[in-house]
Enzyme design. Structure first.
Site, short mmCIF file in Angstrom:
data_model
loop_
_atom_site.label_atom_id
_atom_site.label_comp_id
_atom_site.label_asym_id
_atom_site.label_seq_id
_atom_site.Cartn_x
_atom_site.Cartn_y
_atom_site.Cartn_z
N CYS A 265 0.81 -1.24 0.00
CA CYS A 265 0.00 0.00 0.00
C CYS A 265 0.84 1.28 0.00
O CYS A 265 0.51 2.22 -0.72
CB CYS A 265 -0.99 0.00 1.15
SG CYS A 265 -2.08 -1.44 1.09
N ASN B 24 -10.13 -0.24 -0.92
CA ASN B 24 -8.68 -0.20 -0.73
C ASN B 24 -8.01 -0.57 -2.06
O ASN B 24 -8.08 -1.72 -2.49
CB ASN B 24 -8.29 -1.17 0.38
CG ASN B 24 -6.80 -1.19 0.66
OD1 ASN B 24 -6.01 -0.64 -0.11
ND2 ASN B 24 -6.42 -1.82 1.76
N HIS C 185 -3.73 6.83 3.22
CA HIS C 185 -4.10 5.59 2.53
C HIS C 185 -5.55 5.26 2.89
O HIS C 185 -5.96 5.35 4.04
CB HIS C 185 -3.17 4.47 2.97
CG HIS C 185 -3.56 3.12 2.45
ND1 HIS C 185 -3.93 2.91 1.14
CD2 HIS C 185 -3.66 1.92 3.08
CE1 HIS C 185 -4.23 1.63 0.99
NE2 HIS C 185 -4.09 1.02 2.14
#
Ligand code: UT7
Length: 323
Positions: free
Chosen positions: A109, A280, A250
């Site tokens: 990520c 996500n 994020h």
């Protein structure tokens, strides 16, 4: 400085209502526990390169550069179109960026923030003046759609930025921070399909080529690492939390974002959230949120901007930018 950002997602959408049909889950549970309402999912024929190209071209147009101007391409992804060569080389060819070196960053990520940090360092070392940093994923290709603990979370998308040398108007990357803890790798990983456990029919049957996650443990680690990363970025930039005009974290889970903002004492009205639209998207999530914040007029030149992320590895990173 970050001279231009672009973003693109595949057109296909998977809603919570769609997931209700195939999984023992509900829209109410997903929204309450994650903040996610839908995610974009690539069609089987849509490649990572195809929508990364759109994001890259948008970033280049906004930065006022052409493919021939690029000195380098850094591509953050865990889902390249193929194992070899890199996604960066595929994109270099698609762009016609024939002067550019190209390589991938695998940091899950926070990969795009790792890429920004590496690009910044390479510029300081006089190894490039104009560098394209892409964060893009086709997470649908590694998601187990029978596992309600992960199937609800992930989406596909691409973001890109063109980095150029800082200018006199103060627009610059003010601090970068990266960290990792490989001891906790098995809490969020794909166990098979690498060189230790090459792909076999049995491995695919056991779904060892797909993401496995211990959600609750990852959640706790995410809050801790995101909080520490915001502290480190603020420290390194020589600023205070009050100086931050906008935080773009994020987008994994709304509750993780809220906990991070609370720790940093940054009010939620200064925090960009779009996890509801995209889920996500791993390395694409921050540039996707930046592109939306710019489009909505929430992110403007000169703003003190905090970027922070956490993911598989574990890895974490933060960057402070005077936008
Ligand atoms: O990109 C960075 C890495 N990833 C992340 O940051 C994700 C971090 N983790 C999370 O976001 C959350 O842990 C999840 C959203 C994955 C799960 O939320 P949670 O509040 O931590 O739930 P949980 O795993 O503790 O599970 C609570 C209950 C369990 O039932 P029991 O054992 O209490 O009966 C689960 O089986 O919720 C159940 N559950 C679900 N129920 C309905 C788990 N997933 C679902 C679901 N729908 N999709």
């Amino acid at each position: 400085m970050i001279a231009g950002v672009g973003a693109a997602v595949p057109a296909g959408i998977l809603t919570n209502a769609d997931l209700e049909k195939t999984l023992d889950t509900s829209d109410a549970w997903i929204v309450e526990r994650t903040g996610i309402r839908q995610r974009h999912i690539a069609a089987p024929t849509e490649t990572l390169t195809s929508y990364s190209l759109v994001a890259a071209q948008q970033a280049m147009a906004r930065a006022g550069v052409t493919a021939k101007d690029l000195d380098g391409i850094i591509f953050a992804t865990v889902t390249p179109d193929r194992r070899l060569p890199s996604a960066a080389c595929d994109l270099q060819a698609a762009l016609g960026a024939d002067r550019a070196w190209a390589f991938d960053v695998v940091a899950a990520c926070p990969g795009w923030l790792f890429g920004i940090s590496v690009a910044e360092g390479l510029m300081r070392a006089a190894l490039g003046d104009t560098i394209l940093v892409v964060g893009a994923e086709k997470l649908s290709s590694i998601t187990d759609y029978t596992d309600r603990g992960t199937a609800i979370l992930f989406g596909d998308g691409a973001g890109a930025a063109v980095l150029k040398r800082a200018t006199d108007d103060g627009r610059a990357i003010l601090s970068t921070y990266m960290g990792a803890d490989g001891n906790l790798a098995s809490l969020l990983h794909i166990p098979g399909g690498g060189s230790a456990e090459p792909l076999t029919e049995a491995l695919v049957h056991e779904k060892r080529h797909l993401i496995q996650m211990a959600g609750r443990e990852v959640f706790k680690a995410a809050v801790l690492a995101m909080s520490r990363s915001t502290d480190a970025a603020i420290d390194r930039a020589g600023i205070t939390a009050d100086d931050i005009d906008i935080m773009i974290p994020h987008q994994a889970n709304l509750r993780i974002i809220e906990a991070t903002a609370k720790h940093a004492e940054i009010s939620m009205n200064k925090v960009m959230v779009n996890v509801d639209r995209y889920g996500n998207t791993s390395s694409a999530s921050i540039p996707l949120a930046i592109a939306q914040a710019e489009a909505e007029g929430r992110l403007k030149p000169g703003m003190m901007t905090m970027l922070v992320s956490f993911g598989a590895g574990f890895t974490w990173a933060s960057v402070v930018v005077r936008w």
